[in-house]
Write an enzyme that holds these catalytic residues in place. Structure first.
Site, PDB file in Angstrom:
ATOM      1  N   LYS B  99     -10.838  -8.653  -3.070  1.00 38.14           N
ATOM      2  CA  LYS B  99      -9.551  -9.069  -2.493  1.00 38.14           C
ATOM      3  C   LYS B  99      -9.734 -10.402  -1.778  1.00 38.14           C
ATOM      4  O   LYS B  99     -10.555 -10.528  -0.874  1.00 38.14           O
ATOM      5  CB  LYS B  99      -9.032  -8.013  -1.511  1.00 38.14           C
ATOM      6  N   GLY B 160      -1.054  -6.497  10.515  1.00 37.68           N
ATOM      7  CA  GLY B 160      -1.201  -5.733  11.759  1.00 37.68           C
ATOM      8  C   GLY B 160       0.035  -5.690  12.641  1.00 37.68           C
ATOM      9  O   GLY B 160      -0.009  -5.163  13.747  1.00 37.68           O
ATOM     10  N   ALA B 186      -0.128  -5.603   4.011  1.00 36.76           N
ATOM     11  CA  ALA B 186       0.121  -6.115   5.366  1.00 36.76           C
ATOM     12  C   ALA B 186       1.528  -5.873   5.886  1.00 36.76           C
ATOM     13  O   ALA B 186       2.509  -6.072   5.177  1.00 36.76           O
ATOM     14  CB  ALA B 186      -0.180  -7.611   5.454  1.00 36.76           C
ATOM     15  N   GLY B 187       1.584  -5.433   7.120  1.00 34.94           N
ATOM     16  CA  GLY B 187       2.843  -5.323   7.839  1.00 34.94           C
ATOM     17  C   GLY B 187       3.530  -3.971   7.798  1.00 34.94           C
ATOM     18  O   GLY B 187       4.462  -3.725   8.552  1.00 34.94           O
ATOM     19  N   ASN B 208      -3.683  -0.438   6.538  1.00 29.78           N
ATOM     20  CA  ASN B 208      -4.795  -0.270   7.474  1.00 29.78           C
ATOM     21  C   ASN B 208      -4.287   0.117   8.867  1.00 29.78           C
ATOM     22  O   ASN B 208      -4.365   1.272   9.282  1.00 29.78           O
ATOM     23  CB  ASN B 208      -5.658  -1.529   7.537  1.00 29.78           C
TER      24      ASN B 208
END
Lengths: 67, 256
Positions: B99, B160, B186-187, B208
């Site tokens: 990635k 995040g 993301a997000g 994550n």
């Protein structure tokens, strides 16, 4: 004695020390790490025959948690 | 019918990819990954702490032979650093599927697309299979695909942030035009965000913080597993048409 830089820290090692010797000293499994010597990646197969000399810059990396 | 996600040559049953950062311990990481059902996890490359010989390693808790490690370039702000990181990752275990993320701004962690496109070209030439973190601009996403990206990974909102899907229209455009998998990265803040992303038709999601920073990460991992499945099934089933007037569900014939 030879002075090298390992992961940004200056350390002293014996003369004619190979990368493999260094990994043993720090208890590192060569399957779990990768090494860059003076900016060039060293294939695992060369750890034994690659000897460290004065002013060498060595980076040892591994996988950590990350997103 | 088996619903398989294929990225480059990798076949995955789970459409949920999980990041391994921000957990309290490796034990918690391993439990959350298990609960999520994910078969692929992202990992970062960092210097070994040579002073602490007994420090546990991620690989002791998550077996790379069972779970696919997807090395990332998190924290890289230029092409050179990103390439260096991934070349080291490849040497570590022979990983070709990686990635790429090249960031441009330290505050909002927005990707630097100029450096990202440049890096993608080089990595593809070197034989890497590159999943690319990117902005939600359809033109740039197309550019990545044209340069050989194995998957397009547009952000839902900043890394995040937990702000969820901020531009569904752009994501839909990217999904519609792409011939390689689109993974929303993301997000995403909570399970329902993942369902919505999957309902839009994206091929997978990468989570994550939303799991690691939940009060109960293991339960949240389970929630995401279900959310991704629900969203995928809902997408495959095809939603009903929207009507702007009411339509009774019960027949009027025979009304007393």
């Amino acid at each position: 004695m030879a002075k090298i830089q390992l992961n940004g820290k200056k350390i002293n090692i014996k003369r004619n020390y190979s990368i493999l010797d260094l990994l043993k000293k720090y208890n590192l499994d060569n399957k779990k790490i990768a090494i860059e010597l003076n900016g060039a990646i060293i294939p695992k197969i060369n750890y034994k025959r690659k000897h460290l000399k004065n002013n060498d810059k060595l980076e040892i990396v591994y996988f950590i948690g990350g997103g | 019918m088996k619903d398989i996600l294929k990225i480059a040559n990798k076949k995955l049953k789970s459409r949920l990819i999980v990041g391994t950062g921000k957990y309290k311990s490796f034990t918690e990481t391993a439990k959350a990954i298990k609960a999520s059902g994910a078969e692929m996890v992202t990992v970062a490359v960092r210097r070994v702490n040579i002073l602490d010989k007994k420090k546990p390693m991620l690989t002791d808790y998550l077996n790379p032979k069972i779970i696919t490690y997807l090395p990332n370039t998190a924290g890289c702000f230029n092409s050179e650093d990103a390439l260096r990181t991934l070349r080291l990752a490849r040497e570590m275990g022979g990983w070709k599927l990686v990635k790429l993320e090249v960031l441009g701004d330290k505050k909002n962690l927005y990707p630097n697309m100029i450096e990202t496109i440049k890096s993608t070209k080089i990595l593809v030439k070197e034989g890497f299979k590159v999943m690319v973190y990117c902005t939600d601009d359809p033109l740039l996403a197309k550019k990545l695909e044209d340069n050989g990206a194995s998957a397009i990974m547009p952000l839902a909102s900043p890394i995040g942030s937990g702000l969820g899907l901020q531009n569904k229209i752009n994501l839909s455009m990217i999904i519609k035009q792409s011939k390689v998998p689109v993974i929303v990265d993301a997000g995403i803040g909570t399970a329902s965000d993942a369902t919505i992303a999957m309902e839009l038709g994206c091929d997978g999601v990468l989570i994550n913080s939303a799991i690691a920073q939940a009060k109960d990460p293991i339960l949240m991992a389970q929630a995401f597993k279900d959310a991704v499945k629900s969203g995928r099934n809902s997408f495959l089933a095809g939603r009903m048409k929207k009507n702007f007037i009411g339509s009774a569900s019960s027949p009027l014939k025979g009304l007393i």
